[in-house]
Design a protein around this motif. Structure first.
Motif, PDB file in Angstrom:
ATOM      1  N   UNK A  41       0.466  -1.083  -0.087  1.00  0.00           N
ATOM      2  CA  UNK A  41       0.023   0.259   0.097  1.00  0.00           C
ATOM      3  C   UNK A  41       0.929   1.164  -0.316  1.00  0.00           C
ATOM      4  N   UNK A  42       2.099   1.549   0.841  1.00  0.00           N
ATOM      5  CA  UNK A  42       3.344   2.149   0.809  1.00  0.00           C
ATOM      6  C   UNK A  42       3.098   2.700  -0.031  1.00  0.00           C
ATOM      7  N   UNK A  43       3.895   1.585  -1.112  1.00  0.00           N
ATOM      8  CA  UNK A  43       4.295   1.529  -2.560  1.00  0.00           C
ATOM      9  C   UNK A  43       3.865   2.254  -3.204  1.00  0.00           C
ATOM     10  N   UNK A  44       2.364   1.815  -3.858  1.00  0.00           N
ATOM     11  CA  UNK A  44       1.294   2.252  -4.400  1.00  0.00           C
ATOM     12  C   UNK A  44       0.944   3.838  -4.085  1.00  0.00           C
ATOM     13  N   UNK A  45       0.909   4.748  -2.591  1.00  0.00           N
ATOM     14  CA  UNK A  45       1.036   5.848  -2.539  1.00  0.00           C
ATOM     15  C   UNK A  45       2.067   6.652  -3.108  1.00  0.00           C
ATOM     16  N   UNK A  46       3.338   6.403  -2.547  1.00  0.00           N
ATOM     17  CA  UNK A  46       4.823   6.529  -3.672  1.00  0.00           C
ATOM     18  C   UNK A  46       4.658   7.158  -4.410  1.00  0.00           C
ATOM     19  N   UNK A  47       4.494   5.687  -5.345  1.00  0.00           N
ATOM     20  CA  UNK A  47       3.955   5.782  -6.716  1.00  0.00           C
ATOM     21  C   UNK A  47       2.624   6.402  -7.551  1.00  0.00           C
ATOM     22  N   UNK A  48       2.078   7.060  -6.433  1.00  0.00           N
ATOM     23  CA  UNK A  48       0.619   7.127  -6.663  1.00  0.00           C
ATOM     24  C   UNK A  48      -0.258   6.356  -7.911  1.00  0.00           C
ATOM     25  N   UNK A  49      -0.656   5.071  -7.976  1.00  0.00           N
ATOM     26  CA  UNK A  49      -0.655   4.617  -8.344  1.00  0.00           C
ATOM     27  C   UNK A  49      -1.917   3.450  -7.216  1.00  0.00           C
ATOM     28  N   UNK A  50      -3.216   2.501  -8.015  1.00  0.00           N
ATOM     29  CA  UNK A  50      -3.798   1.870  -6.958  1.00  0.00           C
ATOM     30  C   UNK A  50      -3.717   0.529  -6.625  1.00  0.00           C
ATOM     31  N   UNK A  51      -3.563   0.471  -4.575  1.00  0.00           N
ATOM     32  CA  UNK A  51      -3.116  -0.517  -4.415  1.00  0.00           C
ATOM     33  C   UNK A  51      -3.094  -2.223  -5.010  1.00  0.00           C
ATOM     34  N   UNK A  52      -4.541  -2.022  -6.126  1.00  0.00           N
ATOM     35  CA  UNK A  52      -4.921  -3.561  -6.471  1.00  0.00           C
ATOM     36  C   UNK A  52      -3.131  -2.840  -7.783  1.00  0.00           C
ATOM     37  N   UNK A  53      -2.962  -1.959  -8.583  1.00  0.00           N
ATOM     38  CA  UNK A  53      -1.905  -2.089  -9.930  1.00  0.00           C
ATOM     39  C   UNK A  53      -0.649  -3.306  -8.685  1.00  0.00           C
ATOM     40  N   UNK A  54      -0.386  -2.307  -7.197  1.00  0.00           N
ATOM     41  CA  UNK A  54       0.842  -2.789  -6.989  1.00  0.00           C
ATOM     42  C   UNK A  54       0.184  -4.167  -6.774  1.00  0.00           C
ATOM     43  N   UNK A  55      -0.415  -4.901  -6.207  1.00  0.00           N
ATOM     44  CA  UNK A  55      -1.432  -6.215  -5.984  1.00  0.00           C
ATOM     45  C   UNK A  55      -1.091  -7.577  -6.903  1.00  0.00           C
ATOM     46  N   UNK A  56      -1.761  -7.270  -8.343  1.00  0.00           N
ATOM     47  CA  UNK A  56      -1.531  -7.938  -9.331  1.00  0.00           C
ATOM     48  C   UNK A  56      -0.236  -7.862  -9.772  1.00  0.00           C
ATOM     49  N   UNK A  57       1.008  -7.115  -9.995  1.00  0.00           N
ATOM     50  CA  UNK A  57       2.716  -6.611 -10.064  1.00  0.00           C
ATOM     51  C   UNK A  57       2.950  -8.307  -8.998  1.00  0.00           C
ATOM     52  N   UNK A  58       2.751  -7.988  -8.143  1.00  0.00           N
ATOM     53  CA  UNK A  58       3.546  -8.737  -7.036  1.00  0.00           C
ATOM     54  C   UNK A  58       2.720 -10.041  -6.464  1.00  0.00           C
ATOM     55  N   UNK A  59       1.600 -10.708  -7.082  1.00  0.00           N
ATOM     56  CA  UNK A  59       1.526 -11.571  -7.116  1.00  0.00           C
ATOM     57  C   UNK A  59       1.244 -12.227  -7.814  1.00  0.00           C
ATOM     58  N   UNK A  60       1.896 -11.511  -9.558  1.00  0.00           N
ATOM     59  CA  UNK A  60       2.201 -12.452 -10.439  1.00  0.00           C
ATOM     60  C   UNK A  60       2.928 -12.801 -10.298  1.00  0.00           C
ATOM     61  N   UNK A  61       4.411 -11.968  -9.983  1.00  0.00           N
ATOM     62  CA  UNK A  61       6.152 -12.952 -10.269  1.00  0.00           C
ATOM     63  C   UNK A  61       6.878 -13.256  -8.389  1.00  0.00           C
ATOM     64  N   UNK A  62       6.561 -14.492  -9.112  1.00  0.00           N
ATOM     65  CA  UNK A  62       7.933 -15.402  -7.924  1.00  0.00           C
ATOM     66  C   UNK A  62       8.681 -14.696  -7.368  1.00  0.00           C
ATOM     67  N   UNK A  63       9.053 -13.711  -8.005  1.00  0.00           N
ATOM     68  CA  UNK A  63      10.349 -12.793  -6.924  1.00  0.00           C
ATOM     69  C   UNK A  63      10.004 -11.986  -6.052  1.00  0.00           C
ATOM     70  N   UNK A  64       8.411 -11.645  -6.159  1.00  0.00           N
ATOM     71  CA  UNK A  64       8.069 -10.828  -5.391  1.00  0.00           C
ATOM     72  C   UNK A  64       8.077 -11.992  -3.794  1.00  0.00           C
ATOM     73  N   UNK A  65       7.612 -12.135  -2.391  1.00  0.00           N
ATOM     74  CA  UNK A  65       7.419 -12.873  -1.151  1.00  0.00           C
ATOM     75  C   UNK A  65       6.499 -12.249  -0.206  1.00  0.00           C
TER      76      UNK A  65
END
Length: 160
Positions: A41-65
């Motif tokens: 959520x903090x990353x979304x705030x810093x980048x000025x995007x919606x939290x769902x946009x961060x979740x979509x990326x973080x859940x797609x790539x196996x390099x994020x835990x």
């Protein structure tokens, strides 16, 4: 934040979302190698995007835990070349040796075993990634040595 601001300086002000992957890496590295909802959520705030946009990326790539992981993450390549060379048997052996299932962390918090997609080292199969490094031409004996070296703090995880 210094490193994040430096990353953001490489992108136009109206394209901060383009920095999402490297920012997630920085945040994960700074927080015990995993991303909580609050951090995303903090990353979304810093980048000025919606939290769902961060979740979509973080859940797609196996390099994020998305949960705490073992200090030593054994990421076995599970694609054709490695499977043909016995990676599945080595994963089973490693899990049995450590007393965990795939995706579980040992009680001491040291180890976790995962299967991942192609790591691009087919000529060195079977192989796994451990931190920033590849462990290649794996055998049960090599697995035993890697585990022993991890327990003795002889394994370097990052090339930084």
């Amino acid at each position: 934040m210094t490193r994040i601001n430096e990353l953001l300086s490489h992108y136009p002000e109206d394209k901060k979302k383009s920095a999402l992957l490297p920012v997630l890496h920085e945040v994960q590295d700074a927080h015990d190698n995993w991303l909580s909802i609050a951090l995303m959520d903090k990353v979304a705030e810093i980048l000025g995007i919606l939290p769902i946009e961060v979740y979509e990326v973080a859940t797609f790539y196996t390099m994020y835990n998305l949960k705490p992981i073992g200090k030593y993450m054994f990421e076995f390549c599970q694609t054709s070349c490695c499977c043909l060379r016995g990676t599945e048997d080595l994963m089973d052996y490693t899990c049995e040796k450590l007393g965990v299932g795939i995706g579980e962390t040992t009680a001491d918090g040291l180890f976790e075993v995962r299967g991942v997609e192609c790591l691009g080292a087919c000529g060195y199969a079977p192989m796994m990634q451990l931190g920033d490094f590849y462990k290649e031409h794996l055998t049960k004996e090599k697995i035993d040595q890697i585990i022993a070296d991890c327990r003795d703090n002889k394994i370097i995880l990052h090339d930084k």
